[in-house]
Scaffold this active site. Sequence first.
Site, PDB file in Angstrom:
ATOM      1  N   HIS A  58       0.855   4.934   1.293  1.00 57.92           N
ATOM      2  CA  HIS A  58       0.012   5.812   2.250  1.00 57.92           C
ATOM      3  C   HIS A  58       0.753   7.301   2.453  1.00 57.92           C
ATOM      4  O   HIS A  58       2.070   7.418   2.522  1.00 57.92           O
ATOM      5  CB  HIS A  58       0.242   5.238   3.792  1.00 57.92           C
ATOM      6  CG  HIS A  58      -0.673   5.986   4.730  1.00 57.92           C
ATOM      7  ND1 HIS A  58      -2.063   6.036   4.734  1.00 57.92           N
ATOM      8  CD2 HIS A  58      -0.400   6.669   5.711  1.00 57.92           C
ATOM      9  CE1 HIS A  58      -2.226   6.748   5.988  1.00 57.92           C
ATOM     10  NE2 HIS A  58      -1.466   7.040   6.495  1.00 57.92           N
ATOM     11  N   SER A  74       4.757   6.509   2.719  1.00 57.95           N
ATOM     12  CA  SER A  74       5.483   5.302   2.823  1.00 57.95           C
ATOM     13  C   SER A  74       4.749   4.318   2.153  1.00 57.95           C
ATOM     14  O   SER A  74       3.756   4.079   1.593  1.00 57.95           O
ATOM     15  CB  SER A  74       4.928   4.854   4.213  1.00 57.95           C
ATOM     16  OG  SER A  74       5.540   5.876   5.276  1.00 57.95           O
ATOM     17  N   ASP A 132      -2.675   0.526   8.007  1.00 57.61           N
ATOM     18  CA  ASP A 132      -1.652   1.114   7.672  1.00 57.61           C
ATOM     19  C   ASP A 132      -0.329   0.805   8.613  1.00 57.61           C
ATOM     20  O   ASP A 132       0.212   1.515   9.104  1.00 57.61           O
ATOM     21  CB  ASP A 132      -1.897   2.617   7.558  1.00 57.61           C
ATOM     22  CG  ASP A 132      -2.746   3.016   6.562  1.00 57.61           C
ATOM     23  OD1 ASP A 132      -3.011   2.599   5.586  1.00 57.61           O
ATOM     24  OD2 ASP A 132      -3.451   3.959   7.087  1.00 57.61           O
ATOM     25  N   ASN A 176       0.803  -1.172   0.122  1.00 57.55           N
ATOM     26  CA  ASN A 176      -0.078   0.009  -0.123  1.00 57.55           C
ATOM     27  C   ASN A 176       0.857   1.265   0.097  1.00 57.55           C
ATOM     28  O   ASN A 176       1.896   1.193   0.713  1.00 57.55           O
ATOM     29  CB  ASN A 176      -0.887  -0.178   1.324  1.00 57.55           C
ATOM     30  CG  ASN A 176      -1.800   1.023   1.398  1.00 57.55           C
ATOM     31  OD1 ASN A 176      -2.416   1.552   0.421  1.00 57.55           O
ATOM     32  ND2 ASN A 176      -1.831   1.849   2.582  1.00 57.55           N
TER      33      ASN A 176
END
Length: 235
Positions: A126, A153, A162, A124
């Site tokens: 973020h 990140s 997250d 992911n």
Amino acid sequence: MWLRLALRTTVSTLSDAERLKVAVLISGRGSNLGALIDAAACDLPIELVGVFADRADALGLQRANTAGIATCSFNPKAYADKAAFESDLFAAVERSGAELVILAGFMRVLSAPTVQAWHGRLINIHPSLLPKYPGLHTHQRVLEAGDALHGASVHFVTAVLDGGPVLMQVQVEITDGDSAESLAARLLQQEHRLLLASVRLFAARRVQLVKDQIELDGQIILEPLLLTDDADVFS
Ligand code: GRF
């Protein structure tokens, strides 16, 4: 201590068959997806095997269609529950042949069984320097806190929102007069660099998740890599 990452400038010699097969999940405009599409057409050795959205009107789907990438949307409201939605979505992702799945502005929290099934193959991007500011409204929150630095990140996805191991980060300085909007716009450019640099490591098969630790070239990294201003994302 941050690790500093030097990215080599080499022209890829991988054949099409060796390109990393990547699926991207989106919910919205898809600018990170766009960066991947552009780089894949240039020298990022990946094949975008599918773009999947949780809404049919996600702008990024148009971008993918124009680039000739297979797209599919799944409406969560059409399913009895989250498990059924994720089951269909990830069955399609699996059929695409994806080796790596990127959540790029996919605005849903995936359930633990899905995340576990894709352990080490699901990342992911973020917009914060995790572990600071998981969740939403990161730009506003960083301003309200009076931080001097913001950033983004790329991390492995776990069942914690997250919260998975962070592979790489990029920083931006906060300047006087920054608004959440100006900061978001400035960071977004850096997010694109960050995502490409991270995916490049996967494409070179240099990164893996072993249990919950990230290995780069077979060595555990204890801190996120830091993408510096001089690192070449098209290496
Ligand atoms: C990015 O800021 C990303 O970090 C966050 O959602 C946003 C997606 O933007 N997860 P885009 O759809 O890639 O333009």
